[in-house]
Write a protein that holds these residues in place. Structure first.
Motif, PDB file in Angstrom:
ATOM      1  N   GLU A 222     -48.954  42.676 -17.549  1.00 36.96           N
ATOM      2  CA  GLU A 222     -47.737  42.764 -18.352  1.00 36.96           C
ATOM      3  C   GLU A 222     -46.501  42.587 -17.473  1.00 36.96           C
ATOM      4  N   ALA A 223     -46.523  43.182 -16.276  1.00 40.07           N
ATOM      5  CA  ALA A 223     -45.398  42.997 -15.353  1.00 40.07           C
ATOM      6  C   ALA A 223     -45.235  41.528 -14.989  1.00 40.07           C
ATOM      7  N   PHE A 224     -46.356  40.834 -14.801  1.00 45.29           N
ATOM      8  CA  PHE A 224     -46.330  39.406 -14.482  1.00 45.29           C
ATOM      9  C   PHE A 224     -45.635  38.616 -15.591  1.00 45.29           C
ATOM     10  N   GLN A 225     -45.986  38.900 -16.853  1.00 44.17           N
ATOM     11  CA  GLN A 225     -45.368  38.175 -17.962  1.00 44.17           C
ATOM     12  C   GLN A 225     -43.910  38.566 -18.144  1.00 44.17           C
ATOM     13  N   LEU A 226     -43.591  39.828 -17.954  1.00 46.19           N
ATOM     14  CA  LEU A 226     -42.196  40.258 -18.062  1.00 46.19           C
ATOM     15  C   LEU A 226     -41.330  39.563 -17.018  1.00 46.19           C
ATOM     16  N   ARG A 227     -41.871  39.412 -15.809  1.00 50.64           N
ATOM     17  CA  ARG A 227     -41.138  38.664 -14.782  1.00 50.64           C
ATOM     18  C   ARG A 227     -40.980  37.203 -15.207  1.00 50.64           C
ATOM     19  N   GLY A 232     -37.679  32.704 -17.022  1.00 48.13           N
ATOM     20  CA  GLY A 232     -37.473  31.660 -18.013  1.00 48.13           C
ATOM     21  C   GLY A 232     -36.051  31.596 -18.535  1.00 48.13           C
ATOM     22  N   VAL A 233     -35.263  32.657 -18.313  1.00 46.07           N
ATOM     23  CA  VAL A 233     -33.876  32.699 -18.783  1.00 46.07           C
ATOM     24  C   VAL A 233     -32.880  32.780 -17.631  1.00 46.07           C
ATOM     25  N   PHE A 234     -33.245  33.521 -16.585  1.00 48.34           N
ATOM     26  CA  PHE A 234     -32.311  33.754 -15.476  1.00 48.34           C
ATOM     27  C   PHE A 234     -32.769  33.128 -14.153  1.00 48.34           C
ATOM     28  N   GLY A 235     -33.904  32.461 -14.147  1.00 50.95           N
ATOM     29  CA  GLY A 235     -34.440  31.922 -12.894  1.00 50.95           C
ATOM     30  C   GLY A 235     -33.720  30.676 -12.417  1.00 50.95           C
ATOM     31  N   ASP A 236     -34.065  30.278 -11.202  1.00 48.24           N
ATOM     32  CA  ASP A 236     -33.529  29.060 -10.585  1.00 48.24           C
ATOM     33  C   ASP A 236     -34.546  27.937 -10.821  1.00 48.24           C
ATOM     34  N   PRO A 237     -34.186  26.895 -11.570  1.00 42.90           N
ATOM     35  CA  PRO A 237     -35.140  25.809 -11.849  1.00 42.90           C
ATOM     36  C   PRO A 237     -35.701  25.158 -10.589  1.00 42.90           C
ATOM     37  N   ARG A 238     -34.952  25.219  -9.491  1.00 45.46           N
ATOM     38  CA  ARG A 238     -35.450  24.635  -8.239  1.00 45.46           C
ATOM     39  C   ARG A 238     -36.633  25.429  -7.695  1.00 45.46           C
ATOM     40  N   GLU A 239     -36.731  26.690  -8.094  1.00 45.94           N
ATOM     41  CA  GLU A 239     -37.852  27.518  -7.657  1.00 45.94           C
ATOM     42  C   GLU A 239     -38.937  27.628  -8.728  1.00 45.94           C
ATOM     43  N   THR A 240     -38.533  27.736  -9.994  1.00 43.99           N
ATOM     44  CA  THR A 240     -39.519  27.897 -11.064  1.00 43.99           C
ATOM     45  C   THR A 240     -40.198  26.584 -11.423  1.00 43.99           C
ATOM     46  N   GLY A 241     -39.505  25.454 -11.181  1.00 42.06           N
ATOM     47  CA  GLY A 241     -40.066  24.154 -11.532  1.00 42.06           C
ATOM     48  C   GLY A 241     -39.963  23.827 -13.007  1.00 42.06           C
ATOM     49  N   LYS A 242     -39.222  24.666 -13.773  1.00 44.04           N
ATOM     50  CA  LYS A 242     -39.079  24.457 -15.219  1.00 44.04           C
ATOM     51  C   LYS A 242     -37.615  24.599 -15.610  1.00 44.04           C
ATOM     52  N   LEU A 248     -34.971  29.722 -24.480  1.00 48.97           N
ATOM     53  CA  LEU A 248     -33.871  29.968 -25.421  1.00 48.97           C
ATOM     54  C   LEU A 248     -33.844  28.900 -26.513  1.00 48.97           C
ATOM     55  N   ARG A 249     -34.066  27.647 -26.129  1.00 51.43           N
ATOM     56  CA  ARG A 249     -34.086  26.570 -27.128  1.00 51.43           C
ATOM     57  C   ARG A 249     -35.260  26.721 -28.094  1.00 51.43           C
ATOM     58  N   THR A 254     -39.873  37.057 -26.829  1.00 46.10           N
ATOM     59  CA  THR A 254     -40.232  37.775 -25.610  1.00 46.10           C
ATOM     60  C   THR A 254     -39.732  39.213 -25.691  1.00 46.10           C
ATOM     61  N   VAL A 255     -40.232  40.047 -24.784  1.00 45.14           N
ATOM     62  CA  VAL A 255     -39.737  41.423 -24.710  1.00 45.14           C
ATOM     63  C   VAL A 255     -38.249  41.419 -24.379  1.00 45.14           C
ATOM     64  N   LEU A 256     -37.831  40.514 -23.503  1.00 36.33           N
ATOM     65  CA  LEU A 256     -36.420  40.392 -23.155  1.00 36.33           C
ATOM     66  C   LEU A 256     -35.571  40.140 -24.388  1.00 36.33           C
ATOM     67  N   MET A 257     -35.976  39.175 -25.211  1.00 38.40           N
ATOM     68  CA  MET A 257     -35.197  38.858 -26.407  1.00 38.40           C
ATOM     69  C   MET A 257     -35.278  39.991 -27.433  1.00 38.40           C
ATOM     70  N   ALA A 258     -36.440  40.631 -27.537  1.00 40.35           N
ATOM     71  CA  ALA A 258     -36.576  41.739 -28.482  1.00 40.35           C
ATOM     72  C   ALA A 258     -35.634  42.883 -28.119  1.00 40.35           C
ATOM     73  N   PHE A 259     -35.525  43.190 -26.835  1.00 39.52           N
ATOM     74  CA  PHE A 259     -34.572  44.211 -26.408  1.00 39.52           C
ATOM     75  C   PHE A 259     -33.144  43.800 -26.760  1.00 39.52           C
ATOM     76  N   GLY A 260     -32.807  42.537 -26.509  1.00 35.94           N
ATOM     77  CA  GLY A 260     -31.463  42.074 -26.820  1.00 35.94           C
ATOM     78  C   GLY A 260     -31.122  42.228 -28.282  1.00 35.94           C
ATOM     79  N   ILE A 261     -32.053  41.823 -29.143  1.00 37.26           N
ATOM     80  CA  ILE A 261     -31.821  41.914 -30.588  1.00 37.26           C
ATOM     81  C   ILE A 261     -31.746  43.373 -31.029  1.00 37.26           C
ATOM     82  N   ALA A 262     -32.634  44.211 -30.516  1.00 37.72           N
ATOM     83  CA  ALA A 262     -32.675  45.616 -30.925  1.00 37.72           C
ATOM     84  C   ALA A 262     -31.417  46.371 -30.505  1.00 37.72           C
ATOM     85  N   ARG A 263     -30.803  45.978 -29.399  1.00 34.90           N
ATOM     86  CA  ARG A 263     -29.662  46.717 -28.857  1.00 34.90           C
ATOM     87  C   ARG A 263     -28.313  46.071 -29.179  1.00 34.90           C
TER      88      ARG A 263
END
Length: 342
Positions: A222-227, A232-242, A248-249, A254-263
């Protein structure tokens, strides 16, 4: 070890190609598999083998572990098609690459369809090869009987997780538990728990050992997916390759987006509802979404969840009946999987 076994298998497949025509798709798939990747599932499989008392030179087990990377290639290729992704591992996604190969022979629309169709078939080929590599690894009949049900379970779980992910995409909600369920099946079980189980089963482990590994694997997975969600939103594409805005598109739930919507307050929720999932999302709009995810504390909450789950995974190793070298490897993997930048 697993990387070398995989390279040898792919070399043999290309060497035995019946003609240049049959070599082309095999070389393309080999290129995809050689373009990077952490080999985390084969590594976890081998850790499971050592944890359950397997010998230091596992021989056929390395080949069986490497077959998991072929299955992962199948999953990635099809996932990129479903998500209409542009890039993977810092290069064009396979369906984009195949479309470009044939653009001179087709109109643009036909080239894109050709790329999708060819990628699906190459993904299927990777799936077939994963089975072949597992069954020709040289495992004993007893090892195959022990590991095969876990391999089948892993495949079913990741398909279920992918289906949940697909059904939720485009309409994220503030349901954190549902987002966690998706990540548990799509990633935690598939990436950490089942590969560990398969390796342990190949060493003759019983249910008690599998339960010990699960206590470590699920929080780490779960920690792996949360990272991954954060990258996927805040990473550097030069490192993530994506591309950094794809989640967002697509409107990934995701848990990240669910927290954003809930709060979110009314104005923040309006930003998320109007922008998340827009295929024409531009950089300024993506930054507006990121601002909400930071100001609501969603980003910080996910970081806290990652730290908490890493601690749970490491705690599960305290007093666990595992060889010292296996515990050392699992501890290192816990830090590498949860604190990565790609």
């Amino acid at each position: 070890m697993a990387g070398s076994a995989l390279a040898d298998f792919l070399d043999q497949k290309c060497h035995t190609a019946e003609s240049s025509r049959s070599l082309e798709p095999k070389e393309t798939l080999r290129g995809f598999l050689s373009s990077g990747g952490k080999l985390i599932r084969p590594v976890m499989c081998l850790c499971g083998w050592y944890a359950a008392g397997g010998a230091w030179d596992p021989g056929p087990v390395v080949k069986a572990a490497a077959s998991l990377e072929l299955f992962h290639a199948f999953a990635l290729i099809h996932d990129d098609v479903m998500d209409d992704s542009d890039a993977r591992r810092g290069r064009p996604a396979l369906h984009r690459l195949l479309a470009e190969f044939h653009r001179h022979r087709h109109t643009p629309g036909h080239a894109e369809r050709h790329g999708v169709h060819a990628a699906v078939l190459l993904g299927d080929l990777a799936l077939a090869w994963s089975d072949e590599m597992f069954h020709t690894a040289g495992l004993s009949p007893a090892q195959i009987r022990a590991a095969r049900p876990l391999l089948d379970t892993m495949r079913g779980e990741v398909m279920f997780g992918q289906c949940l992910d697909l059904l939720a995409t485009g309409r994220p909600i503030g349901d954190i538990e549902h987002a966690l369920t998706i990540s548990r099946f799509k990633t935690a079980k598939y990436t950490v728990e089942r590969p560990l189980h398969i390796g342990a089963a190949l060493a003759g482990a019983g249910q008690a050992m599998l339960d010990t590994l699960t206590a470590y694997a699920l929080p780490l997975g779960e920690a792996f997916q949360l990272r991954d969600d954060l990258l996927g939103v805040f990473g550097d594409p030069r490192e993530t390759g994506k591309p950094v805005d794809d989640d967002l598109r697509e409107g990934k739930h995701t848990v990240l987006m669910a927290f954003g919507i809930a709060r979110a307050d009314h104005s923040q929720l309006s930003v998320l509802r109007s922008l998340v999932g827009r295929s024409d999302l531009d950089a300024e709009q993506a930054d507006a979404i990121r601002d909400v995810l930071v100001s609501t504390g969603a980003r910080a909450a996910v970081e806290q969840m990652i730290s908490s789950r890493r601690r749970r995974a490491l705690s599960a190793l305290h007093g666990a009946p595992l060889p010292p070298h296996a515990i050392t490897a699992l501890r290192r993997l816990a830090h590498a999987a949860s604190a990565r930048s790609s």
